[in-house]
Design a protein around this motif. Structure first.
Motif, PDB file in Angstrom:
ATOM      1  N   GLU A  89      -6.037   6.030   1.747  1.00  0.00           N
ATOM      2  CA  GLU A  89      -5.903   7.431   1.225  1.00  0.00           C
ATOM      3  C   GLU A  89      -4.650   7.633   0.754  1.00  0.00           C
ATOM      4  O   GLU A  89      -4.042   8.428  -0.141  1.00  0.00           O
ATOM      5  CB  GLU A  89      -6.726   8.445   2.105  1.00  0.00           C
ATOM      6  N   LEU A  90      -3.483   7.335   1.897  1.00  0.00           N
ATOM      7  CA  LEU A  90      -2.285   7.874   1.763  1.00  0.00           C
ATOM      8  C   LEU A  90      -1.456   6.995   0.634  1.00  0.00           C
ATOM      9  O   LEU A  90      -0.915   7.390  -0.265  1.00  0.00           O
ATOM     10  CB  LEU A  90      -1.388   7.346   3.227  1.00  0.00           C
ATOM     11  N   ALA A  91      -1.778   5.738   0.507  1.00  0.00           N
ATOM     12  CA  ALA A  91      -1.486   4.892  -0.451  1.00  0.00           C
ATOM     13  C   ALA A  91      -1.979   5.411  -1.929  1.00  0.00           C
ATOM     14  O   ALA A  91      -1.023   5.629  -2.884  1.00  0.00           O
ATOM     15  CB  ALA A  91      -2.017   3.384  -0.483  1.00  0.00           C
ATOM     16  N   SER A  92      -3.126   5.747  -1.935  1.00  0.00           N
ATOM     17  CA  SER A  92      -3.672   6.329  -3.188  1.00  0.00           C
ATOM     18  C   SER A  92      -2.959   7.589  -3.760  1.00  0.00           C
ATOM     19  O   SER A  92      -2.606   7.761  -4.911  1.00  0.00           O
ATOM     20  CB  SER A  92      -5.142   6.442  -3.033  1.00  0.00           C
ATOM     21  N   ARG A  93      -2.561   8.481  -2.806  1.00  0.00           N
ATOM     22  CA  ARG A  93      -1.928   9.689  -3.137  1.00  0.00           C
ATOM     23  C   ARG A  93      -0.694   9.369  -3.416  1.00  0.00           C
ATOM     24  O   ARG A  93       0.213  10.155  -4.035  1.00  0.00           O
ATOM     25  CB  ARG A  93      -1.983  10.685  -1.874  1.00  0.00           C
ATOM     26  N   ALA A  94       0.135   8.463  -2.908  1.00  0.00           N
ATOM     27  CA  ALA A  94       1.286   7.930  -3.152  1.00  0.00           C
ATOM     28  C   ALA A  94       1.446   7.363  -4.585  1.00  0.00           C
ATOM     29  O   ALA A  94       2.569   7.555  -5.091  1.00  0.00           O
ATOM     30  CB  ALA A  94       1.964   7.068  -2.195  1.00  0.00           C
ATOM     31  N   LEU A  95       0.237   6.760  -5.206  1.00  0.00           N
ATOM     32  CA  LEU A  95       0.483   6.022  -6.644  1.00  0.00           C
ATOM     33  C   LEU A  95       1.206   6.734  -7.545  1.00  0.00           C
ATOM     34  O   LEU A  95       1.951   6.449  -8.189  1.00  0.00           O
ATOM     35  CB  LEU A  95      -0.651   5.635  -6.699  1.00  0.00           C
ATOM     36  N   PRO A  96       0.694   8.030  -7.599  1.00  0.00           N
ATOM     37  CA  PRO A  96       1.277   8.880  -8.999  1.00  0.00           C
ATOM     38  C   PRO A  96       2.850   9.317  -8.686  1.00  0.00           C
ATOM     39  O   PRO A  96       3.543   9.563  -9.741  1.00  0.00           O
ATOM     40  CB  PRO A  96       0.599  10.272  -8.657  1.00  0.00           C
ATOM     41  N   ARG A  97       3.242   9.148  -7.640  1.00  0.00           N
ATOM     42  CA  ARG A  97       4.694   9.453  -7.120  1.00  0.00           C
ATOM     43  C   ARG A  97       5.503   8.111  -7.180  1.00  0.00           C
ATOM     44  O   ARG A  97       6.676   8.025  -6.651  1.00  0.00           O
ATOM     45  CB  ARG A  97       4.962  10.416  -6.060  1.00  0.00           C
ATOM     46  N   ALA A  98       4.810   6.973  -7.386  1.00  0.00           N
ATOM     47  CA  ALA A  98       5.668   5.811  -7.147  1.00  0.00           C
ATOM     48  C   ALA A  98       6.424   5.354  -8.067  1.00  0.00           C
ATOM     49  O   ALA A  98       6.290   4.527  -9.037  1.00  0.00           O
ATOM     50  CB  ALA A  98       4.605   4.631  -6.939  1.00  0.00           C
ATOM     51  N   HIS A  99       7.702   5.798  -8.209  1.00  0.00           N
ATOM     52  CA  HIS A  99       8.662   5.647  -9.244  1.00  0.00           C
ATOM     53  C   HIS A  99       9.566   4.255  -8.684  1.00  0.00           C
ATOM     54  O   HIS A  99       9.006   3.551  -7.829  1.00  0.00           O
ATOM     55  CB  HIS A  99       9.734   6.608  -9.262  1.00  0.00           C
ATOM     56  N   MET A 100      10.155   3.736  -9.821  1.00  0.00           N
ATOM     57  CA  MET A 100      10.854   2.087  -9.651  1.00  0.00           C
ATOM     58  C   MET A 100      11.708   2.304  -8.446  1.00  0.00           C
ATOM     59  O   MET A 100      11.888   1.080  -7.900  1.00  0.00           O
ATOM     60  CB  MET A 100      11.588   1.981 -10.942  1.00  0.00           C
ATOM     61  N   ALA A 101      12.451   3.345  -8.311  1.00  0.00           N
ATOM     62  CA  ALA A 101      13.487   3.264  -7.086  1.00  0.00           C
ATOM     63  C   ALA A 101      12.391   3.024  -5.688  1.00  0.00           C
ATOM     64  O   ALA A 101      13.045   2.156  -4.861  1.00  0.00           O
ATOM     65  CB  ALA A 101      14.181   4.617  -6.864  1.00  0.00           C
ATOM     66  N   LEU A 102      11.187   3.600  -5.550  1.00  0.00           N
ATOM     67  CA  LEU A 102      10.505   3.279  -4.376  1.00  0.00           C
ATOM     68  C   LEU A 102       9.912   1.909  -4.314  1.00  0.00           C
ATOM     69  O   LEU A 102      10.113   1.097  -3.189  1.00  0.00           O
ATOM     70  CB  LEU A 102       9.310   4.286  -4.453  1.00  0.00           C
ATOM     71  N   ILE A 103       9.599   1.476  -5.772  1.00  0.00           N
ATOM     72  CA  ILE A 103       9.292  -0.050  -5.810  1.00  0.00           C
ATOM     73  C   ILE A 103      10.288  -0.860  -5.280  1.00  0.00           C
ATOM     74  O   ILE A 103      10.039  -1.746  -4.609  1.00  0.00           O
ATOM     75  CB  ILE A 103       8.626  -0.186  -7.192  1.00  0.00           C
ATOM     76  N   ASP A 104      11.381  -0.812  -5.669  1.00  0.00           N
ATOM     77  CA  ASP A 104      12.727  -1.553  -5.586  1.00  0.00           C
ATOM     78  C   ASP A 104      12.927  -1.433  -3.960  1.00  0.00           C
ATOM     79  O   ASP A 104      13.261  -2.650  -3.381  1.00  0.00           O
ATOM     80  CB  ASP A 104      13.937  -0.889  -6.307  1.00  0.00           C
ATOM     81  N   ARG A 105      12.614  -0.249  -3.310  1.00  0.00           N
ATOM     82  CA  ARG A 105      12.850  -0.224  -2.027  1.00  0.00           C
ATOM     83  C   ARG A 105      11.761  -1.198  -1.061  1.00  0.00           C
ATOM     84  O   ARG A 105      12.213  -1.716  -0.258  1.00  0.00           O
ATOM     85  CB  ARG A 105      12.892   1.265  -1.303  1.00  0.00           C
ATOM     86  N   LEU A 106      10.668  -0.975  -1.476  1.00  0.00           N
ATOM     87  CA  LEU A 106       9.531  -1.803  -0.821  1.00  0.00           C
ATOM     88  C   LEU A 106      10.024  -3.208  -1.163  1.00  0.00           C
ATOM     89  O   LEU A 106       9.622  -3.993  -0.154  1.00  0.00           O
ATOM     90  CB  LEU A 106       8.214  -1.330  -1.590  1.00  0.00           C
ATOM     91  N   GLN A 107      10.455  -3.661  -2.252  1.00  0.00           N
ATOM     92  CA  GLN A 107      10.702  -4.915  -2.606  1.00  0.00           C
ATOM     93  C   GLN A 107      11.860  -5.467  -1.446  1.00  0.00           C
ATOM     94  O   GLN A 107      12.020  -6.555  -0.886  1.00  0.00           O
ATOM     95  CB  GLN A 107      11.307  -5.492  -3.845  1.00  0.00           C
TER      96      GLN A 107
END
Length: 217
Positions: free
Chosen positions: A98-116
């Motif tokens: 549920e947390l991941a689902s709620r995060a999805l609309p706010r998942a900008h590229m900076a977040l994705i780069d950070r996760l990588q």
């Protein structure tokens, strides 16, 4: 101007908070094995505090399920039964998906780069055979994503589950014998990039349950 002196109760509270946070971190990162005993004297010596803040920190961690206390007063990290592992895995599947689902609309590229970047560090910890480093960076990966959900109560519940699982996660790491970062992390990142909510939910559910359920078999 004369500064007011801190009250004795404030000093005790500060010491208690320091012990609590230190023990909580060690438990969550698997630095204390399942079933390992703790003593007030040992904790006091380690943190340089009296018995009172050590006792208060232990009582707080017992209330959170991070430590168990027997009828004789023996304090230890819990050795989780198969049923308890299954229960906590189910909780992770419910809350973290549920947390991941709620995060999805706010998942900008900076977040994705950070996760990588964090995922790359996880791989480095695995190559270095650093179990504690692996657990720390793995939790950082999940926490970084879940913070974007802007659901602090749900995140607090998740961290309580992580705390209860800490010693068991160290045991699980030794059994998995990983050679690379979890494949489901890559699937999570791919789903975030694609805006694929069903794919993200499936990847998170698989990531947080598969290993734990292997322990319960």
């Amino acid at each position: 101007m004369i500064q007011p002196q801190p009250r004795t109760s404030d000093i005790v509270l500060s010491a208690h908070e320091r012990v609590y946070r230190g023990l909580r971190q060690r438990i969550m990162l698997g630095q204390i094995a399942p079933g390992e005993s703790l003593t007030l004297r040992g904790i006091g010596r380690e943190f340089g505090v009296s018995m009172t803040p050590a006792r208060e920190a232990i009582n707080r961690l017992v209330a959170e399920g991070a430590l168990s206390m027997s009828s004789s007063g023996r304090v230890s990290t819990p050795e989780l039964s198969n049923e308890r592992i299954e229960e906590l895995a189910a909780l992770r599947a419910l809350i973290e998906v549920e947390l991941a689902s709620r995060a999805l609309p706010r998942a900008h590229m900076a977040l994705i780069d950070r996760l990588q970047t964090i995922n790359g560090t996880i791989s480095e910890m695995i190559q270095a055979r650093d179990a504690v480093g692996y657990i720390r960076t793995n939790l950082e990966f999940h926490r970084t994503l879940y913070l974007r959900a802007q659901a602090p109560a749900m995140l607090a519940m998740t961290e309580t589950v992580w705390l209860q699982l800490g010693p068991t996660m160290r045991k699980l790491y030794g059994r998995l014998r990983r050679t690379e970062a979890p494949q489901y992390h890559r699937l999570m990142i791919a789903a975030l990039k694609a805006g694929d909510e069903p794919g993200l939910r499936l990847a998170v559910r698989s990531d947080v349950t598969q290993g734990l359920r292997m322990l319960a078999t």
